[in-house]
Design a protein around this motif. Structure first.
Motif, PDB file in Angstrom:
ATOM      1  N   ALA A   1       0.481  -0.994  -0.386  1.00  0.00           N
ATOM      2  CA  ALA A   1      -0.497  -0.312  -0.234  1.00  0.00           C
ATOM      3  C   ALA A   1       0.481   1.276   0.047  1.00  0.00           C
ATOM      4  O   ALA A   1       0.109   2.244   0.007  1.00  0.00           O
ATOM      5  CB  ALA A   1      -0.947  -0.324   1.062  1.00  0.00           C
ATOM      6  N   SER A   2       1.686   1.404   0.328  1.00  0.00           N
ATOM      7  CA  SER A   2       2.985   2.286   0.395  1.00  0.00           C
ATOM      8  C   SER A   2       3.330   2.634  -0.832  1.00  0.00           C
ATOM      9  O   SER A   2       3.939   3.766  -1.357  1.00  0.00           O
ATOM     10  CB  SER A   2       3.656   1.945   1.113  1.00  0.00           C
ATOM     11  OG  SER A   2       4.987   0.854   0.223  1.00  0.00           O
ATOM     12  N   GLY A   3       3.092   2.243  -2.148  1.00  0.00           N
ATOM     13  CA  GLY A   3       3.539   2.199  -3.113  1.00  0.00           C
ATOM     14  C   GLY A   3       4.661   2.232  -3.941  1.00  0.00           C
ATOM     15  O   GLY A   3       5.914   1.920  -4.944  1.00  0.00           O
ATOM     16  N   LEU A   4       5.582   1.542  -3.216  1.00  0.00           N
ATOM     17  CA  LEU A   4       7.381   1.824  -3.079  1.00  0.00           C
ATOM     18  C   LEU A   4       7.887   0.397  -3.433  1.00  0.00           C
ATOM     19  O   LEU A   4       8.760   0.058  -3.540  1.00  0.00           O
ATOM     20  CB  LEU A   4       7.647   1.722  -1.907  1.00  0.00           C
ATOM     21  CG  LEU A   4       7.731   3.050  -1.206  1.00  0.00           C
ATOM     22  CD1 LEU A   4       8.333   2.986   0.218  1.00  0.00           C
ATOM     23  CD2 LEU A   4       8.045   3.674  -1.576  1.00  0.00           C
ATOM     24  N   VAL A   5       6.463  -0.604  -3.866  1.00  0.00           N
ATOM     25  CA  VAL A   5       6.662  -2.401  -4.193  1.00  0.00           C
ATOM     26  C   VAL A   5       6.108  -2.979  -4.977  1.00  0.00           C
ATOM     27  O   VAL A   5       4.850  -2.259  -5.270  1.00  0.00           O
ATOM     28  CB  VAL A   5       7.282  -3.033  -2.911  1.00  0.00           C
ATOM     29  CG1 VAL A   5       8.742  -2.850  -1.858  1.00  0.00           C
ATOM     30  CG2 VAL A   5       6.232  -3.522  -1.990  1.00  0.00           C
ATOM     31  N   GLU A   6       6.450  -4.062  -5.663  1.00  0.00           N
ATOM     32  CA  GLU A   6       5.590  -4.012  -7.004  1.00  0.00           C
ATOM     33  C   GLU A   6       5.334  -5.993  -7.030  1.00  0.00           C
ATOM     34  O   GLU A   6       6.724  -6.236  -6.774  1.00  0.00           O
ATOM     35  CB  GLU A   6       5.928  -3.622  -8.633  1.00  0.00           C
ATOM     36  CG  GLU A   6       7.309  -3.526  -8.426  1.00  0.00           C
ATOM     37  CD  GLU A   6       7.521  -3.298 -10.265  1.00  0.00           C
ATOM     38  OE1 GLU A   6       6.041  -3.324 -11.366  1.00  0.00           O
ATOM     39  OE2 GLU A   6       7.931  -3.334 -10.551  1.00  0.00           O
ATOM     40  N   THR A   7       4.844  -6.502  -7.352  1.00  0.00           N
ATOM     41  CA  THR A   7       4.284  -7.812  -6.771  1.00  0.00           C
ATOM     42  C   THR A   7       3.901  -8.164  -8.280  1.00  0.00           C
ATOM     43  O   THR A   7       3.914  -8.276  -8.742  1.00  0.00           O
ATOM     44  CB  THR A   7       3.338  -8.050  -6.123  1.00  0.00           C
ATOM     45  OG1 THR A   7       3.278  -7.681  -4.248  1.00  0.00           O
ATOM     46  CG2 THR A   7       3.163  -9.746  -5.557  1.00  0.00           C
ATOM     47  N   ARG A   8       5.619  -9.477  -8.507  1.00  0.00           N
ATOM     48  CA  ARG A   8       5.545  -9.937  -9.626  1.00  0.00           C
ATOM     49  C   ARG A   8       5.003 -11.605  -9.707  1.00  0.00           C
ATOM     50  O   ARG A   8       5.665 -11.874  -8.350  1.00  0.00           O
ATOM     51  CB  ARG A   8       6.902  -9.768 -10.171  1.00  0.00           C
ATOM     52  CG  ARG A   8       6.818  -8.230 -10.022  1.00  0.00           C
ATOM     53  CD  ARG A   8       8.462  -8.618 -10.701  1.00  0.00           C
ATOM     54  NE  ARG A   8       8.356  -6.782 -11.570  1.00  0.00           N
ATOM     55  CZ  ARG A   8       9.825  -7.201 -11.959  1.00  0.00           C
ATOM     56  NH1 ARG A   8      10.882  -7.558 -12.954  1.00  0.00           N
ATOM     57  NH2 ARG A   8       9.961  -5.791 -12.465  1.00  0.00           N
ATOM     58  N   HIS A   9       4.368 -11.768 -10.273  1.00  0.00           N
ATOM     59  CA  HIS A   9       3.565 -13.211  -9.741  1.00  0.00           C
ATOM     60  C   HIS A   9       4.305 -14.446  -9.738  1.00  0.00           C
ATOM     61  O   HIS A   9       5.194 -14.876 -11.087  1.00  0.00           O
ATOM     62  CB  HIS A   9       2.630 -13.360 -11.110  1.00  0.00           C
ATOM     63  CG  HIS A   9       1.770 -14.614 -10.713  1.00  0.00           C
ATOM     64  ND1 HIS A   9       1.264 -15.058  -9.675  1.00  0.00           N
ATOM     65  CD2 HIS A   9       1.814 -16.271 -11.435  1.00  0.00           C
ATOM     66  CE1 HIS A   9       0.229 -16.641  -9.255  1.00  0.00           C
ATOM     67  NE2 HIS A   9       0.991 -17.159 -10.531  1.00  0.00           N
ATOM     68  N   GLY A  10       4.381 -14.810  -8.766  1.00  0.00           N
ATOM     69  CA  GLY A  10       5.520 -15.974  -9.031  1.00  0.00           C
ATOM     70  C   GLY A  10       7.437 -15.811  -8.663  1.00  0.00           C
ATOM     71  O   GLY A  10       7.958 -16.253  -8.129  1.00  0.00           O
ATOM     72  N   LYS A  11       7.535 -14.315  -8.143  1.00  0.00           N
ATOM     73  CA  LYS A  11       8.862 -14.130  -7.618  1.00  0.00           C
ATOM     74  C   LYS A  11       8.773 -13.590  -7.235  1.00  0.00           C
ATOM     75  O   LYS A  11       9.560 -13.429  -6.111  1.00  0.00           O
ATOM     76  CB  LYS A  11       9.369 -13.413  -8.984  1.00  0.00           C
ATOM     77  CG  LYS A  11       8.958 -14.110 -10.625  1.00  0.00           C
ATOM     78  CD  LYS A  11       9.654 -13.243 -11.152  1.00  0.00           C
ATOM     79  CE  LYS A  11      10.493 -13.742 -12.733  1.00  0.00           C
ATOM     80  NZ  LYS A  11      11.023 -12.639 -13.091  1.00  0.00           N
ATOM     81  N   GLY A  12       7.867 -13.006  -5.648  1.00  0.00           N
ATOM     82  CA  GLY A  12       7.309 -11.963  -5.353  1.00  0.00           C
ATOM     83  C   GLY A  12       7.623 -10.419  -4.808  1.00  0.00           C
ATOM     84  O   GLY A  12       6.731  -9.958  -6.106  1.00  0.00           O
ATOM     85  N   SER A  13       7.779  -9.772  -4.408  1.00  0.00           N
ATOM     86  CA  SER A  13       7.728  -8.612  -4.543  1.00  0.00           C
ATOM     87  C   SER A  13       9.439  -7.651  -4.503  1.00  0.00           C
ATOM     88  O   SER A  13      10.131  -7.601  -4.390  1.00  0.00           O
ATOM     89  CB  SER A  13       7.429  -7.671  -2.501  1.00  0.00           C
ATOM     90  OG  SER A  13       6.235  -8.236  -2.829  1.00  0.00           O
ATOM     91  N   ILE A  14       8.952  -6.625  -5.196  1.00  0.00           N
ATOM     92  CA  ILE A  14      10.683  -5.908  -6.013  1.00  0.00           C
ATOM     93  C   ILE A  14      10.747  -4.811  -5.543  1.00  0.00           C
ATOM     94  O   ILE A  14       9.031  -4.052  -5.881  1.00  0.00           O
ATOM     95  CB  ILE A  14      10.854  -6.442  -6.852  1.00  0.00           C
ATOM     96  CG1 ILE A  14      12.328  -5.884  -7.416  1.00  0.00           C
ATOM     97  CG2 ILE A  14       9.161  -5.953  -8.027  1.00  0.00           C
ATOM     98  CD1 ILE A  14      12.784  -6.160  -8.856  1.00  0.00           C
ATOM     99  N   VAL A  15      12.105  -3.893  -5.226  1.00  0.00           N
ATOM    100  CA  VAL A  15      11.149  -2.254  -4.668  1.00  0.00           C
ATOM    101  C   VAL A  15      11.117  -1.933  -6.175  1.00  0.00           C
ATOM    102  O   VAL A  15      12.260  -2.008  -7.161  1.00  0.00           O
ATOM    103  CB  VAL A  15      12.785  -2.107  -3.843  1.00  0.00           C
ATOM    104  CG1 VAL A  15      12.674  -0.758  -3.316  1.00  0.00           C
ATOM    105  CG2 VAL A  15      12.829  -2.932  -2.577  1.00  0.00           C
TER     106      VAL A  15
END
Length: 259
Positions: A62-76
């Protein structure tokens, strides 16, 4: 959920974990392009359940600092700051070259800029705006509200208020795209030559609505900037009320040492 001394509620553990991860991102411990530790790694690190970590990551996203990629997790996310240069961003040469201030400064940082127009039309002047414009409170003014994006992320909202007697004969100011150089170029085209821009800044936490609009975590720091655009005749012909995600902007001012 526990209760702290004095009857105040303690901060939930998942919120504490989320805030720590967000601070690691803002401080550069977790750098753009890096993966946030996996759920199992965070479970081991903090000694909590997977459910607690999942709730924490909802807050981090919700902070908008990360994006989630399916099968890979969250990236900054890669969100380099835009650098404001007070001695440069409103130069007349930028307007004459067809660049409004935001587009000019975004180009300097190598970012892709986009502006979404939220509202253009008449509005009653709020008390503080009326005082700056030198018109009675409640007078009709033209309001132009925009949401600015950089590399697809919302970073700034801005509302310009302009005196009706100034804008009523400038049809471009009622259009979504006022043309090359933005509204300041159109005002100068119609004889309103600028002498100076005066900005007042204040840092504060974002409200819930502001955080939602700028894709920030609740209470994230924002910069509230109000600018007066003053002509060579001494009249303020625009007041711009701006709210910026604090982690997206660096302000650089050149202050003369001589008279």
């Amino acid at each position: 959920m526990g209760t702290a001394v004095g009857g105040e509620r303690s901060v939930p553990r998942y919120v504490q974990i989320a805030e720590e991860i967000v601070q690691q991102i803002r401080a550069g411990v977790l750098k753009p392009g890096e993966m946030v530790p996996s759920e199992s790694e965070l479970v081991d690190r903090y000694g909590v359940s997977g459910g607690t970590i999942r709730k924490a990551m909802v807050e981090v996203r919700a902070s908008g600092l990360v994006e989630t990629r399916h099968g890979k997790g969250s990236i900054v996310k890669d969100r380099p700051p835009v650098r404001h240069r007070s001695s440069d961003r409103f130069r007349r040469s930028h307007r004459q070259g067809g660049k409004a201030a935001y587009l000019a400064e975004s180009a300097q940082s190598g970012a892709t800029a986009k502006v979404s127009v939220l509202y253009i039309g008449p509005m009653e002047a709020p008390e503080d705006v009326a005082g700056r414009l030198g018109v009675p409170v409640g007078s009709q003014v033209l309001a132009r509200r925009r949401l600015y994006f950089r590399n697809g992320t919302p970073v700034e909202t801005a509302t310009s208020y302009l005196p009706w007697d100034v804008v009523k004969d400038i049809p471009e100011l009622f259009a979504e795209n006022p043309g090359g150089g933005g509204i300041y170029a159109r005002l100068e085209d119609h004889g309103h030559e600028f002498a100076e821009f005066v900005e007042t800044l204040q840092a504060r936490p974002a409200s819930k609505a502001e955080a939602s609009e700028l894709a920030l975590s609740a209470g994230a720091p924002v910069i509230h900037l109000v600018r007066d655009a003053r002509t060579t005749e001494g009249r303020v012909v625009e007041v711009c009320d701006t709210l910026m995600a604090a982690d997206q902007f660096v302000f650089e001012y050149r202050i003369p040492a001589a008279d």
